[in-house]
Design an enzyme around this catalytic site. Structure first.
Site, short mmCIF file in Angstrom:
data_model
loop_
_atom_site.label_atom_id
_atom_site.label_comp_id
_atom_site.label_asym_id
_atom_site.label_seq_id
_atom_site.Cartn_x
_atom_site.Cartn_y
_atom_site.Cartn_z
N ASP A 1 -18.57 46.38 -29.88
CA ASP A 1 -18.63 45.87 -28.49
C ASP A 1 -17.82 44.82 -28.14
OD1 ASP A 1 -19.78 46.44 -25.82
OD2 ASP A 1 -20.59 44.39 -26.18
N GLU B 1 -16.38 47.70 -49.06
CA GLU B 1 -17.08 47.81 -50.27
C GLU B 1 -17.74 48.96 -50.45
OE1 GLU B 1 -18.75 42.88 -49.44
OE2 GLU B 1 -20.18 44.88 -49.51
#
Length: 559
Positions: free
Chosen positions: A219, A268
């Site tokens: 956002d 990751e």
């Protein structure tokens, strides 16, 4: 079409995905309290699967006072108890993955709620404390600090600064510093120069990724980095004024270091987690930076959303955005409606209304001035949707658009909840009209939503309910189902070739595998190109006609 469960690691699933935005409080209510909830999403997973989407995007479901519809977050690593529990969230993710649907969640990094533990600690702390350094607290101007630190204004109207009553120090009990909020006063802005803020959001990303989330919608991604050097520069408008990264509030170059850190976290995981930036950046050379593979990987383009139903404009936008996506290494994104804008069947129904100010005036009239031709608006919306779904890139759909819902423009004033309504002194209605809870069953109480909905549903929802459209030939719901099914079958390389001339009213493009999309943007029927065989039309937004393509209609032609 049966799809396998989400199990194989596909790092590029998002490039041409159909993503369905769910505004949880308006989707489905299982507790009878009038608020949609996470179990309501899970209960409709078969509906979502039958629709044919690839992913759902959940708007905020975190604990919130709802000062801004959930975008004022109290706790980024929990579920609002009115919407469910973390166990309910885990069940939703599992059900979605079993149905072959991935899950994207909304992250709100520009600001927290004023009820967030960090902000409450900042209020209780003294000026200059580490607690206040997580936000933007400044002394005011004037003889006694009675003036805000700058002339900056809020997106929701009024000033962007609020003064606090000090709880500690020599000024305890008296007005003291001011804090920055680019949105509502209940949404204090984080200080992203603070390493503690950055690390805490890395923890939040890992928290949801570890629970099986496949991606994140970010956002207000363009507002995180701010120039807070004193004296603060003047900025009395909310638009980005320069394209060199030096605007004091928006799209600053420093924001990209933040998102490079996010990408390291997202990488990751195997496959890496996807992300898409909500960055209202008008400059192509700036917007594509958010979509680089070293950052979020994708960024919304809102160009089609802001365009009139026009062949020349649609083509120019598609060409520009595809070039932009290629330059960034991302795929393009396409969107017509979301939780922040008037639904596109209503936008297309009102001639002569194009600017934000004109649309706000139309809403203030209850959707009557100028009058809306809703039949034409829906016809155009269906044609535009098929034009968009054929384009290479990902398509973002907003809940209810598959039902052909219009904006509820005549909500009673006492029902309005958008902060814009209150901060504009009741001069701007805001976004409630696109957030009215969905109609599932035409004959059930509250149209099958659940308890009495938090925003009132209009009577005409009975004609738009999913139960009425399910299996009904020619319904908007069935058109969306067919389009998303064919889209999956016809998916091609991320390119297209234009067959029609740039200024043609009938626009035609071809994907590399021979799939073609033809849209008549004019009002009157047009002759089909001589090389088009009507028998090859596998999908139409309107009723096909021999040797013709009706006005404001799109055809799909299979290879």
């Amino acid at each position: 079409m049966t799809r396998p469960a989400v199990s194989d690691p596909n790092p590029t699933w998002w490039r041409q995905a159909a993503v369905y935005q769910i505004y949880p409080r308006s989707f489905a209510d299982t507790t009878g309290d009038g608020l949609g909830d996470l179990p309501g999403v899970t209960a409709h997973m078969n509906y979502l699967s039958a629709l044919g989407i690839d992913a759902i995007w959940l708007s905020p479901f975190y604990p919130s006072a709802l000062a801004d519809g959930g975008y004022d977050v109290d706790d980024y690593r929990d579920v609002d108890p009115r919407l469910g529990t973390l166990a309910d969230f885990d069940a939703l993710v599992a059900a979605a993955h079993d149905a072959g649907i991935r899950v994207i969640v909304d992250i709100v990094p520009n600001h927290s709620s004023d009820r967030h533990a960090w902000f409450q600690a900042a209020l209780a702390a003294a000026p200059g404390s580490p607690e206040r350094a997580r936000y933007h607290f400044l002394d005011g101007l004037g003889a006694d600090g009675e003036l805000p630190p700058s002339d900056w204004i809020s997106h929701f109207g009024g000033g962007a600064w609020t003064r606090v009553i000090e709880q500690r120090g020599p000024n305890a009990g008296r007005p003291g510093q001011w804090y920055l909020h680019l949105f509502a006063k209940e949404q204090p802005d984080f200080n992203w120069d603070n390493p503690e803020v950055r690390e805490d959001f890395h923890t939040t990303l890992r928290f949801w990724a570890d629970r099986g989330v496949d991606g994140f919608r970010v956002d207000v991604a363009h507002a995180l980095a701010k120039d807070m050097a004193l004296p603060l520069r003047s900025k009395t408008i909310l638009d980005i004024e320069v394209d060199d990264g030096t605007d004091p509030l928006f799209d600053r170059d420093a924001v990209h270091d933040i998102f490079a850190g996010w990408r390291r976290v997202l990488n990751e995981y195997d496959p890496p987690k996807a992300a898409v930036a909500e960055a209202w950046v008008p400059f192509t050379n700036r917007r594509l930076k958010y979509a680089r593979p070293t950052e979020l990987g994708q960024a919304f383009n809102f160009d089609l959303l802001q365009a009139p139903f026009d062949a020349v404009e649609f083509r120019a936008i598609a060409e520009k955005c595809l070039v932009e996506a290629d330059a960034s290494g991302a795929s393009s994104t396409w969107v017509f409606s979301n939780h922040d804008v008037v639904r596109h069947p209503s936008r297309y129904a009102v001639d002569g209304v194009s600017t934000r100010e004109e649309m706000e005036a139309w809403l203030m009239s209850g959707g009557t001035v100028p009058p809306a031709d809703l039949e034409r608006g829906l016809r155009r919306a269906r044609a535009a949707t098929l034009f968009m779904l054929g384009l290479p890139g990902s398509a973002y759909l907003f809940q209810g658009e598959e039902l052909g819902l219009f904006e509820v423009a005549d909500l009673p004033e006492d029902a309005l909840a958008d902060p814009t309504w209150f901060r504009s002194n009741h001069r701007v209605k805001g976004r409630d009209g696109c957030r009215v809870p969905l109609p599932w069953d035409a004959t059930a109480a509250n149209f099958g939503f659940g308890g009495p909905p938090w925003l009132p549903q209009p009577d005409w929802f009975a004609h738009k309910a999913a139960s009425v459209q399910d299996g009904a030939a020619g319904s908007t719901l069935e058109m969306y189902r067919a389009a998303l099914s064919w889209r999956r079958k016809l998916q091609a390389e991320e390119s297209l070739a234009w067959v029609s001339e740039p200024a043609a009213t009938v626009s035609r493009y071809r994907r590399p595998n021979g799939w073609e999309v033809i849209t008549n943007f004019g009002k009157a029927p047009a002759a089909l190109p001589s090389d088009v065989v009507l028998a090859k039309v596998v999908l139409s937004s309107g009723e096909p006609a021999a040797s013709l393509i009706p006005g404001e209609t799109t055809y799909w032609l299979a290879p």
